[in-house]
Motif scaffolding. Structure first.
Motif, PDB file in Angstrom:
ATOM      1  N   GLU A 263      -3.365  18.264 -11.749  1.00  0.00           N
ATOM      2  CA  GLU A 263      -4.186  18.627 -12.919  1.00  0.00           C
ATOM      3  C   GLU A 263      -4.148  17.521 -13.968  1.00  0.00           C
ATOM      4  N   ASP A 264      -2.979  16.893 -14.161  1.00  0.00           N
ATOM      5  CA  ASP A 264      -2.885  15.788 -15.096  1.00  0.00           C
ATOM      6  C   ASP A 264      -3.739  14.613 -14.645  1.00  0.00           C
TER       7      ASP A 264
ATOM      8  N   ARG B 246      -7.386  15.335 -15.372  1.00  0.00           N
ATOM      9  CA  ARG B 246      -7.693  15.205 -16.796  1.00  0.00           C
ATOM     10  C   ARG B 246      -7.776  13.746 -17.224  1.00  0.00           C
TER      11      ARG B 246
END
Length: 355
Positions: free
Chosen positions: A348-349, A352
């Motif tokens: 997820e990082d 992003r």
């Protein structure tokens, strides 16, 4: 081992005691516990649920030193007796995440320890007995197993056989030898992660049989003491979901688990043999603490196992332990393991950040 009845009966063939389990001791059959079995309870909400995830209040007064990647943290430059309720809540969350947190040179008294730990819930002893005195062990646990079936020197979670097993425990050392009497903890988050995916799925569907019967017999036979309550057998998920972190943790320990409800005995025995090996070989998820007078450990029984390291050390080892009731263990199939969460968060990082 003076109380072991079976040691009084010597074989005429070898000159050694006959190996008999403690049911031979008539005191076990005749003992009538003074208290009934405990009823299920719904404990108060876990104090960690009220904590700031960043733990700003706690880390404003304490220096954090992690001992291993998987488990164990020391908080330096802080006195537990001076923490306010906000900081105590954040400490609970740190314990949920790190398994066990250590403190040195504490000024806690027994009265203050009991008062402090009541913040975390209902103490697991009768109101007239709000703490337990913990000694070390200088007995040969390997020899004892010839005469009594409870592995008293092995890894366990405190009274995991209860309907409401403990959540938090805190041990404060009052007397201790210079060498020996260490305690080891192992992460059950880490133990679960270290299994193959196929084995994880297999254990996810099982219930472990936690029993106090072997300990009950041994307390009477080996220690010559009188247990307060009758023995109990409880089926808990072999993998449990932690109510705060929502992570999966292995929920099996050699001290109190004797099998799996859904399996036949020989099947259970082979799995228990493997898991005992798995627990004892988990050096990458293990921490060992060298005690000193005034040092304190607070741990989470829902995601760790522990054992005192036996030895032949000189001097007295005595600590005061306080413990609170936890929720009845449960398994949420939608929960994730610690390793799975780390991979998901890294992914997820990356998304992003456009990686």
């Amino acid at each position: 081992m003076a109380h072991l009845e079976s040691r009084k009966f010597v074989s005429t063939d070898s000159g050694f005691p006959i190996t008999l389990h403690p049911h031979f001791n008539e005191k076990i059959k005749s003992h009538v516990p003074p208290e009934p079995l405990r009823d299920p309870i719904t404990p108060p909400l876990d104090r960690a649920l009220f904590a700031d995830p960043e733990k700003k209040a706690l880390f404003a007064v304490a220096k954090r030193v992690d001992l291993t990647e998987s488990i164990g943290t020391v908080l330096d430059d802080v006195q537990l007796s001076q923490l306010n309720e906000t900081q105590l809540d954040e400490l609970a969350l740190l314990v949920n995440q790190r398994g066990v947190v250590f403190f040195c040179d504490q000024d806690l008294t027994t009265e203050k320890q009991v008062e402090l730990f009541q913040h975390y819930g209902i103490l697991d002893k009768h109101p007239a007995q709000k703490f337990v005195s913990i000694q070390g062990s200088r007995e040969d646990h390997r020899e004892i197993l010839s005469y009594t079936p409870w592995p008293s020197g092995d890894f366990h979670a405190d009274t995991s056989f209860e309907i409401n097993p403990p959540s938090y425990s805190l041990l404060r050392m009052e007397e201790h030898p210079e060498v020996g009497g260490d305690t080891a903890w192992v992460s059950q988050y880490g133990l679960y992660d270290a299994l193959s995916n196929a084995y994880k799925k297999f254990l996810d569907g099982l219930h472990a049989v936690h029993t106090s019967r072997l300990q009950y017999d041994t307390i009477i036979d080996l220690w010559g003491a009188s247990p307060n309550r009758p023995p109990i057998d409880t089926h808990h998920p072999a993998v449990r979901t932690h109510p705060v972190t929502k992570l999966k943790a292995l929920n099996v320990n050699p001290g109190f688990v004797t099998g799996f409800a859904e399996l036949k005995k020989l099947e259970s025995d082979k799995i228990l043999d493997f898991l005992a090996y798995h627990i004892h070989s988990a050096d990458d998820h293990y921490v060992r603490w060298k005690w000193a007078v005034g040092s304190v450990a607070m741990w989470d029984n829902r995601c760790t196992l522990h054992r005192v390291i036996p030895g032949t050390y000189k001097g007295t080892r005595r600590g005061i332990r306080t413990t609170v009731f936890g929720e009845r263990p449960f398994f949420d199939p939608a929960s994730e393991s610690r390793a799975e969460r780390k991979l998901r968060e890294e992914s997820e990082d990356g998304e992003r950040n456009g990686v």
